[in-house]
Design a protein around this motif. Structure first.
Motif, PDB file in Angstrom:
ATOM      1  N   ALA A 111       3.226   5.765  -3.054  1.00 44.70           N
ATOM      2  CA  ALA A 111       4.468   6.494  -3.315  1.00 44.70           C
ATOM      3  C   ALA A 111       4.720   6.686  -4.808  1.00 44.70           C
ATOM      4  O   ALA A 111       5.246   7.719  -5.216  1.00 44.70           O
ATOM      5  CB  ALA A 111       5.645   5.775  -2.670  1.00 44.70           C
ATOM      6  N   VAL A 112       4.336   5.722  -5.643  1.00 45.57           N
ATOM      7  CA  VAL A 112       4.555   5.859  -7.087  1.00 45.57           C
ATOM      8  C   VAL A 112       3.352   6.486  -7.787  1.00 45.57           C
ATOM      9  O   VAL A 112       3.276   6.492  -9.003  1.00 45.57           O
ATOM     10  CB  VAL A 112       4.930   4.524  -7.760  1.00 45.57           C
ATOM     11  CG1 VAL A 112       6.238   3.997  -7.236  1.00 45.57           C
ATOM     12  CG2 VAL A 112       3.826   3.517  -7.639  1.00 45.57           C
ATOM     13  N   ARG A 113       2.426   7.006  -7.011  1.00 42.76           N
ATOM     14  CA  ARG A 113       1.298   7.793  -7.506  1.00 42.76           C
ATOM     15  C   ARG A 113       0.288   7.004  -8.339  1.00 42.76           C
ATOM     16  O   ARG A 113      -0.305   7.517  -9.271  1.00 42.76           O
ATOM     17  CB  ARG A 113       1.804   8.994  -8.309  1.00 42.76           C
ATOM     18  CG  ARG A 113       2.603   9.950  -7.453  1.00 42.76           C
ATOM     19  CD  ARG A 113       3.194  11.064  -8.270  1.00 42.76           C
ATOM     20  NE  ARG A 113       3.766  12.071  -7.389  1.00 42.76           N
ATOM     21  CZ  ARG A 113       3.139  13.194  -7.033  1.00 42.76           C
ATOM     22  NH1 ARG A 113       1.942  13.460  -7.483  1.00 42.76           N
ATOM     23  NH2 ARG A 113       3.725  14.049  -6.225  1.00 42.76           N
ATOM     24  N   LEU A 114       0.067   5.724  -7.984  1.00 40.72           N
ATOM     25  CA  LEU A 114      -1.012   4.977  -8.617  1.00 40.72           C
ATOM     26  C   LEU A 114      -2.347   5.298  -7.948  1.00 40.72           C
ATOM     27  O   LEU A 114      -3.401   5.123  -8.554  1.00 40.72           O
ATOM     28  CB  LEU A 114      -0.723   3.474  -8.573  1.00 40.72           C
ATOM     29  CG  LEU A 114       0.477   3.000  -9.392  1.00 40.72           C
ATOM     30  CD1 LEU A 114       0.668   1.505  -9.235  1.00 40.72           C
ATOM     31  CD2 LEU A 114       0.328   3.370 -10.851  1.00 40.72           C
TER      32      LEU A 114
ATOM     33  N   THR B 200       9.588   4.480  -0.382  1.00 38.26           N
ATOM     34  CA  THR B 200       8.608   4.520   0.701  1.00 38.26           C
ATOM     35  C   THR B 200       8.043   5.915   0.910  1.00 38.26           C
ATOM     36  O   THR B 200       7.090   6.080   1.653  1.00 38.26           O
ATOM     37  CB  THR B 200       9.232   4.043   2.022  1.00 38.26           C
ATOM     38  OG1 THR B 200      10.369   4.849   2.313  1.00 38.26           O
ATOM     39  CG2 THR B 200       9.628   2.588   1.942  1.00 38.26           C
ATOM     40  N   LYS B 201       8.647   6.906   0.275  1.00 37.76           N
ATOM     41  CA  LYS B 201       8.161   8.285   0.391  1.00 37.76           C
ATOM     42  C   LYS B 201       7.582   8.711  -0.940  1.00 37.76           C
ATOM     43  O   LYS B 201       8.101   8.347  -1.999  1.00 37.76           O
ATOM     44  CB  LYS B 201       9.295   9.244   0.771  1.00 37.76           C
ATOM     45  CG  LYS B 201       9.936   8.933   2.098  1.00 37.76           C
ATOM     46  CD  LYS B 201       9.013   9.279   3.220  1.00 37.76           C
ATOM     47  CE  LYS B 201       9.710   9.006   4.558  1.00 37.76           C
ATOM     48  NZ  LYS B 201       8.815   9.100   5.670  1.00 37.76           N
TER      49      LYS B 201
ATOM     50  N   ASP C  52       0.827  -1.214   0.000  1.00 38.36           N
ATOM     51  CA  ASP C  52       0.000   0.000   0.000  1.00 38.36           C
ATOM     52  C   ASP C  52       0.858   1.259   0.000  1.00 38.36           C
ATOM     53  O   ASP C  52       0.531   2.246  -0.665  1.00 38.36           O
ATOM     54  CB  ASP C  52      -0.992   0.005   1.160  1.00 38.36           C
ATOM     55  CG  ASP C  52      -0.336   0.003   2.528  1.00 38.36           C
ATOM     56  OD1 ASP C  52       0.812  -0.454   2.635  1.00 38.36           O
ATOM     57  OD2 ASP C  52      -0.981   0.439   3.489  1.00 38.36           O
ATOM     58  N   ILE C  53       1.981   1.231   0.699  1.00 35.89           N
ATOM     59  CA  ILE C  53       2.887   2.386   0.710  1.00 35.89           C
ATOM     60  C   ILE C  53       3.494   2.588  -0.677  1.00 35.89           C
ATOM     61  O   ILE C  53       3.574   3.715  -1.170  1.00 35.89           O
ATOM     62  CB  ILE C  53       3.996   2.207   1.765  1.00 35.89           C
ATOM     63  CG1 ILE C  53       3.390   2.249   3.170  1.00 35.89           C
ATOM     64  CG2 ILE C  53       5.067   3.266   1.616  1.00 35.89           C
ATOM     65  CD1 ILE C  53       4.377   1.944   4.274  1.00 35.89           C
TER      66      ILE C  53
ATOM     67  N   SER D 117      -4.572   5.765   2.218  1.00 32.52           N
ATOM     68  CA  SER D 117      -5.772   5.066   2.693  1.00 32.52           C
ATOM     69  C   SER D 117      -6.562   4.478   1.523  1.00 32.52           C
ATOM     70  O   SER D 117      -7.134   3.396   1.652  1.00 32.52           O
ATOM     71  CB  SER D 117      -6.644   5.995   3.526  1.00 32.52           C
ATOM     72  OG  SER D 117      -7.100   7.081   2.756  1.00 32.52           O
ATOM     73  N   VAL D 118      -6.566   5.146   0.374  1.00 33.21           N
ATOM     74  CA  VAL D 118      -7.222   4.587  -0.809  1.00 33.21           C
ATOM     75  C   VAL D 118      -6.492   3.319  -1.251  1.00 33.21           C
ATOM     76  O   VAL D 118      -7.116   2.321  -1.614  1.00 33.21           O
ATOM     77  CB  VAL D 118      -7.270   5.628  -1.954  1.00 33.21           C
ATOM     78  CG1 VAL D 118      -7.705   4.991  -3.256  1.00 33.21           C
ATOM     79  CG2 VAL D 118      -8.191   6.774  -1.592  1.00 33.21           C
ATOM     80  N   ALA D 119      -5.162   3.342  -1.193  1.00 34.78           N
ATOM     81  CA  ALA D 119      -4.369   2.165  -1.556  1.00 34.78           C
ATOM     82  C   ALA D 119      -4.644   1.007  -0.592  1.00 34.78           C
ATOM     83  O   ALA D 119      -4.807  -0.141  -1.015  1.00 34.78           O
ATOM     84  CB  ALA D 119      -2.884   2.512  -1.556  1.00 34.78           C
TER      85      ALA D 119
END
Length: 129
Positions: free
Chosen positions: A16-19, A72-73, A11-12, A24-26
């Motif tokens: 982090a890669v903007r999918l 991770t960021k 989920d992180i 929280s959506v992830a």
């Protein structure tokens, strides 16, 4: 221990890669069964490594990404695009939006002639008779 590959939560990484827009959506997508890693449904805490294939069903389309770098960021879009190989099918074409006839405020009810032209534009038939 020096041979260990880096890994992070799925989920992180998706966030982090903007999918997805938020983490929280992830996480909710993972809990809902919309995320698969190497063909297996996963929970938000599942660890991913470089080479894993992540499939995400989100906003009406499926995104397929092969992990090439672990982050991770959340980073800029240009840097995020370097962290995965996009194998997604092209998005479906957007349907053209039909313009809606808008009357000026305070113009009152349409005249018989205006009503008939509106019905013709909308593809409706007039009353039988």
């Amino acid at each position: 221990m020096a041979d260990e590959q880096p890994s992070t939560r799925v989920d992180i990484w998706i966030w982090a890669v903007r999918l997805t827009k938020t983490r929280s959506v992830a996480a909710n997508a993972c809990r809902g069964g919309h995320v698969r890693v190497n063909g297996v449904r996963v929970k938000p805490a599942h660890a991913i490594r470089p080479g894993d294939e992540v499939r995400l069903r989100h906003e009406g389309r499926e995104r397929i990404a092969v992990v090439s770098k672990i982050i991770t960021k959340r980073v800029g879009a240009a840097v995020a695009a370097e962290c995965y190989i996009d194998k997604s099918p092209p998005p479906p074409p957007r349907e053209e939006i039909v313009p809606v006839a808008v009357r000026a405020r305070g113009a009152g009810r349409p005249t018989k002639r205006e009503r008939r032209s509106i019905e013709k534009l909308l593809g409706r038939r007039g009353r039988p008779g």
